[in-house]
Scaffold this motif. Sequence first.
Motif, PDB file in Angstrom:
ATOM      1  N   GLN A   7       0.999  -1.356   0.074  1.00 46.94           N
ATOM      2  CA  GLN A   7       0.037  -0.092  -0.002  1.00 46.94           C
ATOM      3  C   GLN A   7       0.955   1.381  -0.161  1.00 46.94           C
ATOM      4  OE1 GLN A   7      -2.912   0.114   3.101  1.00 46.94           O
ATOM      5  NE2 GLN A   7      -3.640   2.177   2.597  1.00 46.94           N
ATOM      6  N   GLU A   8       1.955   1.154   0.766  1.00 48.48           N
ATOM      7  CA  GLU A   8       2.961   2.291   0.880  1.00 48.48           C
ATOM      8  C   GLU A   8       3.516   2.619  -0.447  1.00 48.48           C
ATOM      9  OE1 GLU A   8       5.406   1.670   4.055  1.00 48.48           O
ATOM     10  OE2 GLU A   8       4.052   2.316   5.555  1.00 48.48           O
ATOM     11  N   GLU A   9       4.051   1.497  -1.238  1.00 46.98           N
ATOM     12  CA  GLU A   9       4.570   1.520  -2.405  1.00 46.98           C
ATOM     13  C   GLU A   9       3.483   2.171  -3.414  1.00 46.98           C
ATOM     14  OE1 GLU A   9       7.002  -1.184  -5.650  1.00 46.98           O
ATOM     15  OE2 GLU A   9       6.168  -2.114  -3.863  1.00 46.98           O
ATOM     16  N   LYS A  10       2.386   1.783  -3.297  1.00 44.24           N
ATOM     17  CA  LYS A  10       1.379   2.298  -4.421  1.00 44.24           C
ATOM     18  C   LYS A  10       1.102   3.868  -4.112  1.00 44.24           C
ATOM     19  CE  LYS A  10      -3.066   1.180  -6.273  1.00 44.24           C
ATOM     20  NZ  LYS A  10      -4.289   0.359  -6.299  1.00 44.24           N
ATOM     21  N   GLU A  11       0.883   4.085  -2.834  1.00 48.43           N
ATOM     22  CA  GLU A  11       0.716   5.620  -2.635  1.00 48.43           C
ATOM     23  C   GLU A  11       1.829   6.481  -3.097  1.00 48.43           C
ATOM     24  OE1 GLU A  11       0.062   5.597   1.440  1.00 48.43           O
ATOM     25  OE2 GLU A  11      -2.065   5.125   1.372  1.00 48.43           O
ATOM     26  N   ALA A  12       3.143   5.828  -2.703  1.00 54.26           N
ATOM     27  CA  ALA A  12       4.568   6.546  -3.305  1.00 54.26           C
ATOM     28  C   ALA A  12       4.436   6.791  -4.876  1.00 54.26           C
ATOM     29  CB  ALA A  12       5.670   5.991  -3.031  1.00 54.26           C
ATOM     30  N   GLU A  13       4.018   5.822  -5.543  1.00 48.48           N
ATOM     31  CA  GLU A  13       4.019   5.770  -7.004  1.00 48.48           C
ATOM     32  C   GLU A  13       3.058   6.925  -7.460  1.00 48.48           C
ATOM     33  OE1 GLU A  13       3.050   2.019  -8.422  1.00 48.48           O
ATOM     34  OE2 GLU A  13       5.157   1.082  -7.953  1.00 48.48           O
ATOM     35  N   LEU A  14       1.905   6.978  -6.777  1.00 46.14           N
ATOM     36  CA  LEU A  14       0.867   7.895  -7.220  1.00 46.14           C
ATOM     37  C   LEU A  14       1.320   9.428  -6.981  1.00 46.14           C
ATOM     38  CD1 LEU A  14      -2.475   6.063  -5.951  1.00 46.14           C
ATOM     39  CD2 LEU A  14      -1.631   6.439  -8.226  1.00 46.14           C
ATOM     40  N   ALA A  15       2.069   9.613  -5.743  1.00 48.25           N
ATOM     41  CA  ALA A  15       2.567  10.892  -5.431  1.00 48.25           C
ATOM     42  C   ALA A  15       3.594  11.399  -6.423  1.00 48.25           C
ATOM     43  CB  ALA A  15       2.937  10.908  -3.897  1.00 48.25           C
ATOM     44  N   ARG A  61       1.949  12.486  -9.755  1.00 46.79           N
ATOM     45  CA  ARG A  61       1.175  13.868  -9.455  1.00 46.79           C
ATOM     46  C   ARG A  61       2.102  14.826  -9.617  1.00 46.79           C
ATOM     47  NH1 ARG A  61      -1.807  10.892  -5.388  1.00 46.79           N
ATOM     48  NH2 ARG A  61      -0.818  11.940  -3.907  1.00 46.79           N
TER      49      ARG A  61
END
Length: 212
Positions: free
Chosen positions: A144-152, A155
């Motif tokens: 989950q943290e890896e996915k959030e980092a990719e989205l950030a 952006r």
Amino acid sequence: MGNKFSVKRGPESAFTKPTGLYPNCEWDDKTVKKLINKKKIAPRYPGREEQGPDLDECPICFLWYPGGLNRSKCCRQSICTECFLQFKKPTPARPIQCPFCNAQNYTVKFSGVKTKEEREAIAQEEQRVIEAKIRMRKEELAMQEEKEAELAAEREKRLREGPPPVAPSPPAAQARDSNVPGRQENARPPSVQQQDEQRGGASAAAPRVPPR
């Protein structure tokens, strides 16, 4: 006088009647008593709400019992006699599934109190299950943290690049817009040469009047 035969009964023979855990039981008391005396099922000990030494918890009613519990033959899960008699009907119309692993022809056996080795093995197995759940949870959080980092990062990249350029309208769209009322003022005025050609064409098209 004839000889009299006496049957030795253990202390568990006193616990053959319903404990009141469930309001109804389809089993006949005499049949249950016979199964308990033959050690086919565990005695109907009253359950306790608090854990104590040498007590086993029933995973259905969550009460603690002395003297050992019944164990499923399919998956070796423990269950008290009152709960077992609710699942296993005296004359089932169809095979009963195990409430733990859904195996067919659910039945149990009673082996008495668990030995020290059995309790240690169960404790080790429970610890392995807990550790496996902790590992799975950590892996889920890491993903989950890896996915959030990719989205950030995506952006931030879009903010640096700015909005995409606007593509010019095609010629057909420009001609179509010039014919729309209200957009005539945006059309380009005709050139001088075009005005001369328009006047010349108009004068050529007019009829000539012969002189009198």
